[in-house]
Motif scaffolding. Structure first.
Motif, short mmCIF file in Angstrom:
data_model
loop_
_atom_site.label_atom_id
_atom_site.label_comp_id
_atom_site.label_asym_id
_atom_site.label_seq_id
_atom_site.Cartn_x
_atom_site.Cartn_y
_atom_site.Cartn_z
N ARG A 1 -9.33 5.98 -0.80
CA ARG A 1 -9.87 4.92 -1.80
C ARG A 1 -8.97 3.66 -1.20
O ARG A 1 -9.42 2.64 -1.13
N ILE A 2 -7.77 4.05 -1.14
CA ILE A 2 -6.72 2.70 -0.64
C ILE A 2 -7.24 2.14 0.73
O ILE A 2 -7.51 1.25 0.91
N ALA A 3 -7.61 3.12 1.57
CA ALA A 3 -7.93 2.80 2.91
C ALA A 3 -9.52 2.28 2.72
O ALA A 3 -9.37 1.26 3.75
N TYR A 4 -10.20 2.49 2.03
CA TYR A 4 -11.44 1.85 1.74
C TYR A 4 -11.22 0.29 1.41
O TYR A 4 -12.14 -0.39 1.95
N TYR A 5 -10.43 0.12 0.35
CA TYR A 5 -10.25 -1.22 -0.05
C TYR A 5 -9.52 -1.97 1.09
O TYR A 5 -9.71 -3.38 1.13
N CYS A 6 -8.45 -1.45 1.64
CA CYS A 6 -8.07 -2.33 2.82
C CYS A 6 -9.11 -2.75 3.98
O CYS A 6 -9.07 -3.81 4.33
N ARG A 7 -9.85 -1.84 4.14
CA ARG A 7 -10.98 -2.04 5.08
C ARG A 7 -11.98 -3.06 4.48
O ARG A 7 -12.27 -4.07 5.48
N THR A 8 -12.43 -2.93 3.30
CA THR A 8 -13.18 -4.13 2.62
C THR A 8 -12.52 -5.60 2.80
O THR A 8 -13.04 -6.30 3.20
N PHE A 9 -11.53 -5.58 2.16
CA PHE A 9 -10.54 -6.77 2.21
C PHE A 9 -10.48 -7.22 3.69
O PHE A 9 -10.47 -8.55 3.98
N LEU A 10 -10.03 -6.51 4.61
CA LEU A 10 -9.76 -7.03 5.97
C LEU A 10 -11.15 -7.41 6.83
O LEU A 10 -11.26 -8.21 7.52
N SER A 11 -12.33 -6.90 6.06
CA SER A 11 -13.67 -7.19 6.53
C SER A 11 -13.99 -8.90 6.01
O SER A 11 -14.33 -9.45 6.85
N ILE A 12 -13.52 -8.72 4.94
CA ILE A 12 -13.93 -10.30 4.34
C ILE A 12 -12.77 -11.34 5.00
O ILE A 12 -13.16 -12.35 5.43
N MET B 1 0.81 -1.17 -0.02
CA MET B 1 -0.19 0.07 0.07
C MET B 1 0.90 1.21 0.12
O MET B 1 1.84 1.25 0.91
N ALA B 2 0.63 2.16 -0.80
CA ALA B 2 1.52 3.38 -1.22
C ALA B 2 0.41 4.40 -0.81
O ALA B 2 -0.21 4.80 -1.74
N LEU B 3 0.72 5.29 0.22
CA LEU B 3 -0.07 6.47 0.10
C LEU B 3 0.41 7.67 -0.63
O LEU B 3 1.71 7.85 -0.66
N ALA B 4 -0.44 8.37 -1.07
CA ALA B 4 0.27 9.52 -1.84
C ALA B 4 0.69 10.70 -0.86
O ALA B 4 -0.11 10.95 0.11
N HIS B 5 1.76 11.02 -1.07
CA HIS B 5 2.08 12.31 -0.37
C HIS B 5 2.10 13.64 -0.97
O HIS B 5 2.31 13.66 -2.10
N ASP B 6 1.80 14.70 -0.33
CA ASP B 6 1.88 16.20 -1.05
C ASP B 6 3.12 16.51 -1.07
O ASP B 6 4.05 16.25 -0.60
N ALA B 7 3.36 17.36 -2.47
CA ALA B 7 4.40 18.00 -2.74
C ALA B 7 4.85 18.89 -1.76
O ALA B 7 5.98 19.36 -1.35
N ALA B 8 3.90 19.68 -1.23
CA ALA B 8 4.16 20.72 -0.06
C ALA B 8 4.81 20.07 1.25
O ALA B 8 5.55 20.81 2.01
N ASP B 9 4.65 18.62 1.37
CA ASP B 9 5.22 18.08 2.68
C ASP B 9 6.79 18.01 2.31
O ASP B 9 7.39 17.83 3.48
#
Length: 118
Positions: A32-43, A1-9
């Motif tokens: 969207r990544i967090a939602y997919y992780c939660r759905t997969f972990l729920s299953i 899982m790769a979270l997108a980071h802002d250029a300002a950071d």
């Protein structure tokens, strides 16, 4: 899982305006990544609860424990600086909670029936 980071950071973190400059695309991608992780972990949690034969409150406790671990994992992935990746920490902790519950119950009952009844 790769979270997108802002250029300002990439700038110095001392500037208080940097925390306010979030890219809408990056925040949507992270959600969207967090939602997919939660759905997969729920299953997965539903399958685990079904195989272990958990019923009633114990099955739901399994779901809450897995979702607590998922929230902690997402926070750890952001190095506990959720404001750099999401618009609020509530989204990290609770977003997709009820949708995941539906998937959990579906797979919990399905796997329980396959393993313990048939």
């Amino acid at each position: 899982m790769a979270l997108a980071h802002d250029a300002a950071d990439a700038k110095k973190a001392d500037d208080p305006l940097d925390s306010l400059a979030l890219s809408a695309e990056n925040v949507q991608h992270n959600l969207r990544i967090a939602y997919y992780c939660r759905t997969f972990l729920s299953i997965v949690a539903g399958a685990i609860a079904g195989v272990l034969g958990l019923t009633g409150v114990y099955g739901f406790l399994c779901y809450f424990l897995v979702m607590l671990c998922a929230s902690a994992g997402l926070a750890a992935k952001t190095r506990f600086n959720t404001s750099a990746f999401f618009d609020s920490w509530h989204r990290v902790a609770f977003d997709g909670f009820l949708q995941g519950l539906m998937s959990f119950v579906l797979f919990w009952t399905l796997v329980y029936d396959i393993v313990h009844i048939f």
